[in-house]
Enzyme design. Sequence first.
Site, PDB file in Angstrom:
ATOM      1  N   THR A  70       1.010  -1.669  -0.296  1.00  0.00           N
ATOM      2  CA  THR A  70      -0.146   0.091   0.141  1.00  0.00           C
ATOM      3  C   THR A  70       0.629   1.058   0.281  1.00  0.00           C
ATOM      4  O   THR A  70       2.242   1.347   0.317  1.00  0.00           O
ATOM      5  CB  THR A  70      -1.120  -0.095   1.540  1.00  0.00           C
ATOM      6  OG1 THR A  70      -0.067   0.399   2.287  1.00  0.00           O
ATOM      7  CG2 THR A  70      -1.582  -1.744   1.522  1.00  0.00           C
ATOM      8  N   ASP A  71       0.013   2.371  -0.566  1.00  0.00           N
ATOM      9  CA  ASP A  71       1.379   3.760   0.042  1.00  0.00           C
ATOM     10  C   ASP A  71       0.919   3.983   1.442  1.00  0.00           C
ATOM     11  O   ASP A  71      -0.305   3.189   2.302  1.00  0.00           O
ATOM     12  CB  ASP A  71       0.843   4.880  -0.882  1.00  0.00           C
ATOM     13  CG  ASP A  71       1.961   5.497  -1.246  1.00  0.00           C
ATOM     14  OD1 ASP A  71       2.521   6.657   0.118  1.00  0.00           O
ATOM     15  OD2 ASP A  71       1.951   6.662  -1.916  1.00  0.00           O
ATOM     16  N   TYR A  72       1.559   4.763   2.266  1.00  0.00           N
ATOM     17  CA  TYR A  72       1.617   5.413   3.555  1.00  0.00           C
ATOM     18  C   TYR A  72       0.584   5.571   4.035  1.00  0.00           C
ATOM     19  O   TYR A  72      -0.736   6.305   4.035  1.00  0.00           O
ATOM     20  CB  TYR A  72       2.129   6.981   3.685  1.00  0.00           C
ATOM     21  CG  TYR A  72       3.285   6.893   4.419  1.00  0.00           C
ATOM     22  CD1 TYR A  72       4.732   6.339   4.495  1.00  0.00           C
ATOM     23  CD2 TYR A  72       2.584   7.509   6.101  1.00  0.00           C
ATOM     24  CE1 TYR A  72       5.580   7.122   5.455  1.00  0.00           C
ATOM     25  CE2 TYR A  72       3.474   7.438   6.862  1.00  0.00           C
ATOM     26  CZ  TYR A  72       4.561   7.292   7.220  1.00  0.00           C
ATOM     27  OH  TYR A  72       5.645   7.192   8.077  1.00  0.00           O
ATOM     28  N   SER A  73       0.079   4.238   5.031  1.00  0.00           N
ATOM     29  CA  SER A  73      -1.007   4.857   5.581  1.00  0.00           C
ATOM     30  C   SER A  73      -2.528   4.539   5.357  1.00  0.00           C
ATOM     31  O   SER A  73      -3.243   4.718   5.698  1.00  0.00           O
ATOM     32  CB  SER A  73      -0.968   6.163   6.265  1.00  0.00           C
ATOM     33  OG  SER A  73      -1.532   6.095   7.731  1.00  0.00           O
ATOM     34  N   SER A  74      -2.208   4.134   3.872  1.00  0.00           N
ATOM     35  CA  SER A  74      -3.651   3.836   2.780  1.00  0.00           C
ATOM     36  C   SER A  74      -4.994   2.600   3.263  1.00  0.00           C
ATOM     37  O   SER A  74      -6.280   3.752   3.302  1.00  0.00           O
ATOM     38  CB  SER A  74      -3.373   3.576   1.125  1.00  0.00           C
ATOM     39  OG  SER A  74      -2.683   4.415   1.003  1.00  0.00           O
TER      40      SER A  74
END
Length: 752
Positions: free
Chosen positions: A280-284
């Site tokens: 995932t991207d950061y904290s998605s």
Amino acid sequence: MWRRIVLTIAVVAVGLSSEARDKKMDAFIGKLMSKMTLSEKIGQLNLQPGGDVSTGGAMDTELSGLIARGELGAVLNTVGRDKIRAMQQIAVEKTRLGIPLLVGLDVIHGYQTIFPIPLAQSCSWNPAAIEQGARIAAEEATSDGIDWTYSPMVDIALDARWGRIAEGNGEDPYLGGLIAQALVRGYQGDFSSVHNLMACLKHYALYGAVEAGRDYNTVDMSHLRMFNQYFPPYKAAVEAGVGSVMTSFNLVDGQHATANRWLLDDVLRRSWGFGGFIVTDYSSIAEMTSHGFGDLKHNTELAMKAGTDMDMCARGYVQHLEALVKEGKISKKMVDDACRRVLEAKYMVGLFDDPYRHCNMSDAEQAQHLFTAAHRQVARDFTAETFVLLKNEGQLLPLRKDATIALIGPNGDTTDGLLGTWCVSRPKSDAYPTLRQAMEHAVEGRGKVLFAQGCNIAPYGRMRQAGASWYIPEVDSEKAHREAMEAAAKADVIVCAMGEGADYSGESHSRVTLDLPETQMTLLRDLATLGKPIVLLNFAGRPTVMSWEKAHIPAIMNVWFGGTEMGPALCDVLFGDKSPSGHLTVSLPQHVGQEPLYYNHLNTGRPTADYDPKFRNYSSNYFEVTNGPAWPFGFGLSYTTFRYGDLQVEQQGRTVKATVSLTNTGEREGTEVVQCYIRDIACRYSRPVKELKGFERVTLRKGETKQVTITLDEASLSYYDMQGRLFFEPGEFDIMVGGNSQDVQTKRISVE
Ligand code: BGC
């Protein structure tokens, strides 16, 4: 899963055939997984930032605890091999199974030797040079503990307000695809060398299409547009064997990209054959709550079911997956598949052979790989290819080295200000020269450089609050202005180092204005009243509006942000040791209100010619400006001139050859980018007015002529339907060739 990647790379690595390696890997991972508990498997899917981890007892206890308990598979955002080795030691020596961590970082345009921002690199139209830059970045990063880079970023971006346009390769899907492949090859090689860095394709998908250019905003588009305009660079990178893919922050068809099964499984895995792992991207997964999908546990379930393997920073997987498996909502097989893909990546990187392979060099050894003279020379040569000369009235450029030059502007004497966005790792500020220092060196013993900052980079407000361009000193406006005017009065020529600050573009740096800030415009206008020759060097991480400048400043060069070697590279071009050869990969608008502005648009039912000076009622045009850009996609001047001969088009079945003769008609050697576009005239779905399908960079000596042939095959004349199937429709095509997307010769042909 990795079989595909290994086969794509199709080489013999580590002394084994790819098939033998595959078998060995399968056996190794199968055995390892048979010993793993569910919670250890889930731990492999957890990626956390390790930025505050340090050696010598100061290690973040929470992170070291996570590693020791086997609840962490990978870390990001840690710079420095000693810190990384300390973390790796816990993973290898203190956990039950000793599985090494995968260490990731945003190595976007260099590690210590910083290359130009990606948007600038694309303006070289030189994939081979871009590949070499990635190779160097990989060598440097892997010498300092990094296994995995969050690059290439290949999002097509059409709206200059979006700050992350700086990180991509411009507005064209074909060129974007070639560059994506070059970057993957450059980073990963064939995985046989210790310096190969696992690449991560991002942000899948459509992140560049955020509405109004505002970061993290909504995306909504037709599948036809996705497949034809936005997907090609992602697909190209998958075809090149990219090892991992990062999902994007935005919605796709109303679902989060991180939890969109159609996007991740149907398209990426099944249709394109991607065999690596998805992060995932950061904290998605946590952000999905704000999007309105439910709580963290629920979103964890959605993301895992869609095929996302690794959770960056949200801690959804590590907190909730085990319970979801126990409740029967997630199958053990899903967790196994995800875990296997992550372990395969670690295997490919070589971490099971030697977990310390990237963090064990001595200082002396490391010095042979980091920021070396050879790397810097490559960067200097390449950086010179990324500058785009937009205007050069009266051949003001190149400059004489024996002149008195007033170098004026906020970007003239900064090092940090040369680097641009995303340089998490970078050399110390005094390890490389400012433009002023490089210029002084270039003219030493002959000419003179008078420097004055002249103004503040922008009228501060929200920008200063955001910490923008902290490295450029705040000055007393009146005094700075006076000093600049005095320096200019004494000079033969004025060179203005103006434009954006290096951090005005990049993540979360969206803007609503594209002009030079008012502080700089006031000074530039006053300098123009002196009647001296002026060169404007426009520093930019996005397209800039320069309407007044186009009319009043004789020489303008778009220099983007060129990295650590930008100063010397600029001098090479300014003083004529090299001729500029960059060509725009984004359209430069006349006004921000035209955005998104791109050359490969669809036609309307009421089209107006791009530069029609007359306003036409009930036609598709604006009151204030014509439709066309100030400078079109593909545009770029050289210090020499080129003449194109008549376009010849030859056909053999569905293969089309476009040939022109190109002559260097000027006084010196130069490089031109010959571009070939098509238009599909009548089809089932409306097609763009122009589409780039081929190009060639051609270097010619003074007076030299060369025949240039660009070959288009059936695939180049085809397009994707709503289901992502490539198909060819017989009929008429315009074949266009020229030195930019506006000035082309056209031949209409029929292809059956
Ligand atoms: C960015 C990614 C980046 C990640 C890790 C995110 O905010 O969108 O491009 O790779 O952070 O630093």
